[in-house]
Write an enzyme that holds these catalytic residues in place. Structure first.
Site, PDB file in Angstrom:
ATOM      1  N   ASN A   6       0.799  -1.236   0.000  1.00  0.00           N
ATOM      2  CA  ASN A   6       0.000   0.000   0.000  1.00  0.00           C
ATOM      3  C   ASN A   6       0.830   1.283   0.000  1.00  0.00           C
ATOM      4  OD1 ASN A   6       0.747  -0.565   2.644  1.00  0.00           O
ATOM      5  ND2 ASN A   6      -1.146   0.211   3.529  1.00  0.00           N
TER       6      ASN A   6
ATOM      7  N   GLU B 194       8.089   1.980  14.643  1.00  0.00           N
ATOM      8  CA  GLU B 194       8.918   2.602  13.619  1.00  0.00           C
ATOM      9  C   GLU B 194       8.895   4.107  13.870  1.00  0.00           C
ATOM     10  OE1 GLU B 194       7.351   1.042   9.856  1.00  0.00           O
ATOM     11  OE2 GLU B 194       8.832  -0.564  10.010  1.00  0.00           O
TER      12      GLU B 194
HETATM   13  P1  NAD Z   1       0.704  -9.462   3.899  1.00  0.00           P
HETATM   14  O1  NAD Z   1       0.875  -9.819   5.314  1.00  0.00           O
HETATM   15  O2  NAD Z   1      -0.085 -10.360   3.037  1.00  0.00           O
HETATM   16  O3  NAD Z   1       2.124  -9.314   3.184  1.00  0.00           O
HETATM   17  C1  NAD Z   1       3.101  -8.410   3.626  1.00  0.00           C
HETATM   18  C2  NAD Z   1       4.468  -8.864   3.133  1.00  0.00           C
HETATM   19  O4  NAD Z   1       4.799 -10.092   3.754  1.00  0.00           O
HETATM   20  C3  NAD Z   1       4.546  -9.120   1.635  1.00  0.00           C
HETATM   21  O5  NAD Z   1       5.808  -8.689   1.176  1.00  0.00           O
HETATM   22  C4  NAD Z   1       4.433 -10.631   1.552  1.00  0.00           C
HETATM   23  O6  NAD Z   1       5.014 -11.187   0.402  1.00  0.00           O
HETATM   24  C5  NAD Z   1       5.210 -11.044   2.779  1.00  0.00           C
HETATM   25  N1  NAD Z   1       4.896 -12.374   3.299  1.00  0.00           N
HETATM   26  C6  NAD Z   1       3.781 -13.128   3.119  1.00  0.00           C
HETATM   27  N2  NAD Z   1       3.872 -14.292   3.789  1.00  0.00           N
HETATM   28  C7  NAD Z   1       5.085 -14.299   4.395  1.00  0.00           C
HETATM   29  C8  NAD Z   1       5.764 -15.212   5.250  1.00  0.00           C
HETATM   30  N3  NAD Z   1       5.215 -16.374   5.604  1.00  0.00           N
HETATM   31  N4  NAD Z   1       6.985 -14.879   5.711  1.00  0.00           N
HETATM   32  C9  NAD Z   1       7.548 -13.694   5.388  1.00  0.00           C
HETATM   33  N5  NAD Z   1       6.957 -12.790   4.579  1.00  0.00           N
HETATM   34  C10 NAD Z   1       5.740 -13.080   4.088  1.00  0.00           C
HETATM   35  O7  NAD Z   1       0.081  -7.987   3.883  1.00  0.00           O
HETATM   36  P2  NAD Z   1      -0.376  -7.133   2.622  1.00  0.00           P
HETATM   37  O8  NAD Z   1      -1.678  -7.648   2.119  1.00  0.00           O
HETATM   38  O9  NAD Z   1       0.756  -6.971   1.668  1.00  0.00           O
HETATM   39  O10 NAD Z   1      -0.599  -5.699   3.301  1.00  0.00           O
HETATM   40  C11 NAD Z   1      -1.784  -5.317   3.894  1.00  0.00           C
HETATM   41  C12 NAD Z   1      -1.691  -5.446   5.393  1.00  0.00           C
HETATM   42  O11 NAD Z   1      -0.612  -4.641   5.874  1.00  0.00           O
HETATM   43  C13 NAD Z   1      -2.911  -4.917   6.115  1.00  0.00           C
HETATM   44  O12 NAD Z   1      -3.286  -5.819   7.126  1.00  0.00           O
HETATM   45  C14 NAD Z   1      -2.444  -3.610   6.731  1.00  0.00           C
HETATM   46  O13 NAD Z   1      -3.131  -3.216   7.866  1.00  0.00           O
HETATM   47  C15 NAD Z   1      -1.024  -3.890   7.010  1.00  0.00           C
HETATM   48  N6  NAD Z   1      -0.274  -2.642   7.107  1.00  0.00           N
HETATM   49  C16 NAD Z   1       0.199  -2.251   8.330  1.00  0.00           C
HETATM   50  C17 NAD Z   1       0.890  -1.057   8.449  1.00  0.00           C
HETATM   51  C18 NAD Z   1       1.452  -0.614   9.765  1.00  0.00           C
HETATM   52  O14 NAD Z   1       2.356   0.209   9.778  1.00  0.00           O
HETATM   53  N7  NAD Z   1       0.994  -1.111  10.891  1.00  0.00           N
HETATM   54  C19 NAD Z   1       1.095  -0.262   7.328  1.00  0.00           C
HETATM   55  C20 NAD Z   1       0.588  -0.684   6.104  1.00  0.00           C
HETATM   56  C21 NAD Z   1      -0.079  -1.890   5.997  1.00  0.00           C
END
Ligand code: NAD
Length: 486
Positions: free
Chosen positions: A149, A456
């Site tokens: 995002n 962060e």
């Molecule tokens: P996601 O958890 O599906 O993926 C995030 C990242 O993790 C990707 O690069 C993905 O390839 C990687 N990943 C997936 N499985 C993994 C594993 N088993 N081991 C290591 N890496 C792995 O999330 P998304 O759909 O890309 O992003 C949306 C989510 O992110 C939402 O839940 C949102 O709330 C969260 N988010 C949080 C913040 C924050 O600062 N708290 C900011 C932005 C987004």
């Protein structure tokens, strides 16, 4: 467009499974690239380990600061190019992506200065002949795993402090948005080769980094489900983790918001709910509005929402672009449908904004959702504003605190006593009053409860990638009276 990985200072084609990157506005494939094969992941970690000495031990903090400022300057110079890549692969409006590049650069400038200002502290020794220090050292190699995002900003919130603290990094962007990250490669040319490695790939590549014995720390932003899995895996080898996870942010509008303030709070609310098509971890996802002003607030919110321009994210006047993927759009509409089936009413939005292609979702205002529906309990991550009337501040705070999440919260009020009370009682990592979603490099960002572990930004965001070492110096060489024999 760069599709190669950066490993040990060299650009190389990925030899893992091919990955097609889609433009969510047109549903066309932008390009296809090779992801990192298992051997390439290992090579990237080895390169980072090798480079960390030169970067983190041989250079001074002031020299690293200069290098980080150069990265920031390079980012700013390439604002338009990087913003266009992010818009093509992620669907966020161009204007917002230009801002994102600026904020990304700002994080590098901020940590460049912060990390050269102090590296620990002097503590009172236990004897007057001693000097006692706490030195903060780099962790070593840090894996930076990022969602789609805010691909560059969320990378910078990790990479800038990781580098400033003297660590080397292996970065893995989301499989949906790898191109903007791979495009950064030339910005690291002046660093010792291998200090920054850029990989591409899906969860398996991330998982390989998490499990790698030579990765000392994992900085992750993403979903609660993935973050929990990463936390469990990392705990097996006691690797350091910083987890920025999902949220279900409340947006409280207090009873003292009346007259023209209602319109301001409605526009602030719409922006907080719909920014980046609601795909912000701190999106406002639940509105708790005092009953006295509820009708006026809902009317103002609906009227404003109907004026928003949904469409092509490359058009300068577009307010809201497409969602990132069909899957993500489907999750949001399924949650909405379930709420409607349970009695909720959609007052506006929910269509495709007249677009034949692309994952568009017109911003939604929804009322009457029962409290137990997922719409009011689980993360939505889409342009949806559910509005709920409340009878008191007590009720609003109880509802705001009533989920397992605690990332952010917004409150509209002019009353100082209400602000102080909410600041103390709302359980969230950031509480914004009358200015939704404004980040500040100097302030820590992260979540209470399941929304995360660690922070962060701010000094906290630098300390996350440092290991404190207590150094105890005795200047007198003597036999201590408490040694043997007793
Ligand atoms: P996601 O958890 O599906 O993926 C995030 C990242 O993790 C990707 O690069 C993905 O390839 C990687 N990943 C997936 N499985 C993994 C594993 N088993 N081991 C290591 N890496 C792995 O999330 P998304 O759909 O890309 O992003 C949306 C989510 O992110 C939402 O839940 C949102 O709330 C969260 N988010 C949080 C913040 C924050 O600062 N708290 C900011 C932005 C987004």
């Amino acid at each position: 467009m760069e599709t190669r990985l950066l490993i040990a200072g060299e650009l190389v084609a990925g030899d893992g499974p091919a990955l097609a990157v889609e433009n969510p506005a047109t549903e066309e494939t932008i390009t296809s690239l090779g992801t990192a094969g298992a051997e390439q992941v290992r090579a990237a970690v080895a390169a980072a380990r090798e480079a960390q000495h030169a970067w983190g031990r041989e250079l001074t903090a002031a020299e690293r600061a200069e290098a980080l400022h150069e990265i920031a300057a390079g980012l700013r110079e390439r604002t338009e190019e990087l913003a266009r890549i992010m818009t093509a692969e992620g669907g966020k409006p161009l204007l917002e992506n230009r801002d994102e590049v600026g904020w990304t650069a700002s994080a590098f400038d901020f940590y460049a200065e912060l990390a050269r200002a102090e590296e620990g502290r002097v503590i009172p020794p236990v004897e007057s002949s001693q000097l006692a220090l706490v030195i903060r050292e780099p962790l070593g190699v840090v894996a930076c795993i990022v969602p789609w995002n805010y691909p560059l900003l969320l990378l910078a919130w990790k990479l800038a402090p990781v580098l400033a603290a003297g660590n080397a990094a292996v970065c893995k962007p989301s499989e949906l948005t790898p191109l903007s990250t791979l495009a950064l490669a030339p910005l690291f040319d002046h660093l010792p080769p291998g200090t920054v490695n850029l990989l591409a790939g899906a969860g398996e590549v991330g998982a390989q980094l998490v499990d790698h014995e030579d990765v000392d720390g994992i900085a992750f932003t993403g979903s609660v489900a993935t973050g929990t899995r990463i936390g469990e895996r990392a705990a097996r080898r006691v690797a350091r983790v910083n987890l920025e996870l999902g949220g279900k942010d409340a947006f409280i509008v207090c009873g003292d918001i009346t007259g023209e303030d209602v319109e301001i709070a409605a526009r602030g609310g719409a922006w907080a709910a719909y920014l980046n098509a609601g795909q912000v971890c701190t999106s406002a996802e639940r509105f708790y509005v005092h009953r006295d002003i509820y009708d006026d607030y809902v009317a103002a919110f609906v009227a404003h929402t109907k004026t928003l321009r949904v469409g092509d994210p490359t058009v300068e006047t577009t307010d809201i672009g497409p969602m990132v993927s069909a899957t993500q759009r489907g999750k949001v509409t399924a949650q909405l449908d379930a709420a409607v089936a349970a009695g909720a009413e959609i007052l506006t939005g929910g269509g495709t904004a007249g677009q034949a292609r692309g994952h568009y979702l017109e911003p939604v205002v929804v009322v009457g959702a029962p409290a137990e529906t997922d719409l009011l309990r689980e993360e939505t991550f889409g342009p949806v504003a559910p509005i709920v009337p409340v009878g008191s501040l007590d009720e609003a705070i109880a509802l705001a605190n009533g989920t397992p999440f605690g990332l952010g919260a917004n409150i509209y009020t002019r009353d100082l006593a209400t602000m102080v009370r909410c600041a103390r009682e709302v359980r969230a990592g950031t509480v914004w009053f009358n200015d939704p979603l404004t980040d500040n490099d100097a302030g820590p960002f992260g979540g209470f409860k399941r929304s995360g572990l660690g922070r962060e930004l701010g000094a906290e965001g630098l300390h996350a990638f440092q290991e404190p070492k207590h150094v105890h110096i005795e200047t007198k060489l003597e036999v201590k009276e408490w040694w043997y024999p007793y």
